[in-house]
Design an enzyme around this catalytic site. Structure first.
Site, PDB file in Angstrom:
ATOM      1  N   HIS A  30      -7.605   0.260  -4.501  1.00  0.00           N
ATOM      2  CA  HIS A  30      -6.912  -0.651  -3.579  1.00  0.00           C
ATOM      3  C   HIS A  30      -5.426  -0.332  -3.531  1.00  0.00           C
ATOM      4  CE1 HIS A  30      -6.351  -5.155  -2.269  1.00  0.00           C
ATOM      5  NE2 HIS A  30      -5.658  -4.322  -1.532  1.00  0.00           N
TER       6      HIS A  30
ATOM      7  N   HIS B 192       0.858  -1.182   0.000  1.00  0.00           N
ATOM      8  CA  HIS B 192       0.000   0.000   0.000  1.00  0.00           C
ATOM      9  C   HIS B 192       0.897   1.235   0.000  1.00  0.00           C
ATOM     10  CE1 HIS B 192      -4.086  -1.783   0.731  1.00  0.00           C
ATOM     11  NE2 HIS B 192      -3.303  -2.825   0.992  1.00  0.00           N
TER      12      HIS B 192
END
Length: 238
Positions: free
Chosen positions: A177, A103
């Site tokens: 995402h 991430h």
């Protein structure tokens, strides 16, 4: 220790070292990332355990599964929650040996935009042969039925629809995402993860000062990609 066990121990060490590189490179905070590696001869995958802090993680804790996600060792920790995404990539991209999900900030920002990452410069062109694709959003049904598996399926769908080569395009932005990247080794996949985040950051900076469209010409993309890749590559030492 037999040959198979020796191979698995070596895989665990490589996967552990790959995972440990992610926070060192600033690509991961907390436990937001995972690295895996596949051995296609043995039909098994080694991947980071779910939710284990990097400060206490050890090589022997890496999780071994088959290509259906079944654990292959007694007293194993749970595999990363993204395991089924990794497996779907491995099942469809036969040239891929290692998969990474993070991430990382810049790549997530771009993923959340829903836009493909344009080729603004040669830094991008050195590794990614074209705009890095951003997938469609998963449907509610896809999320509720098999979220991680369907994340892999939407990645594969994107590459099939756009006729992309996963070696020439070693990564993707999953809409809303974050990035998934891959390579022919753990080390290469780590490098691709870092490069993708860097070029996402560069693109964000470029767009903050653009006054007109200024994409890299195709001939420059070709030059920079193929001087490092393919039979006529000449970058680096022999």
């Amino acid at each position: 220790m037999n040959d198979k066990q020796t191979i698995i121990q070596a895989m665990k060490q490589r996967v552990y070292e790959g995972n440990m590189m992610l926070p060192k490179l600033g690509l991961v905070v907390l436990t937001w990332g995972n690295v895996s590696e596949i051995n296609r001869d043995l039909n098994l995958v080694v991947i980071k355990p779910s939710g284990v802090d990097y400060d206490v993680m050890q090589p022997e804790q890496m999780v071994v599964t088959d290509l259906d996600g079944n654990l292959l060792e007694e007293n194993s920790l749970k595999a990363s929650s993204d395991l089924m995404t990794h497996l779907e990539i491995y099942r469809n991209f036969e040239s891929v040996t290692s998969v990474i999900h993070t991430h990382s900030r810049n790549a997530v920002i771009w993923s959340q935009s829903g836009r493909d990452l344009p080729v603004y410069g040669t830094t991008h062109a050195d590794t990614f042969y074209g705009s890095v694709p951003n997938t469609r959003q998963l449907t509610q049904t896809e999320v509720e039925e098999a979220y991680e598996l369907n994340t892999g399926k939407v990645i594969v769908e994107t590459f099939c629809e756009q006729k992309l080569d996963p070696i020439a395009m070693p990564g993707v932005l999953v809409n809303g995402h974050g990035p998934f990247v891959w390579g022919t080794s753990v080390e290469q996949a780590v490098n691709h993860s870092l490069i993708l985040d860097e070029i996402c950051g560069m693109a964000l900076g470029t767009e903050s000062v653009l006054t007109r469209e200024n994409l890299l010409p195709q001939y420059m993309l070709d030059k920079h990609y193929f001087r490092k890749h393919g039979s006529n590559a000449y970058y680096g030492q022999n």
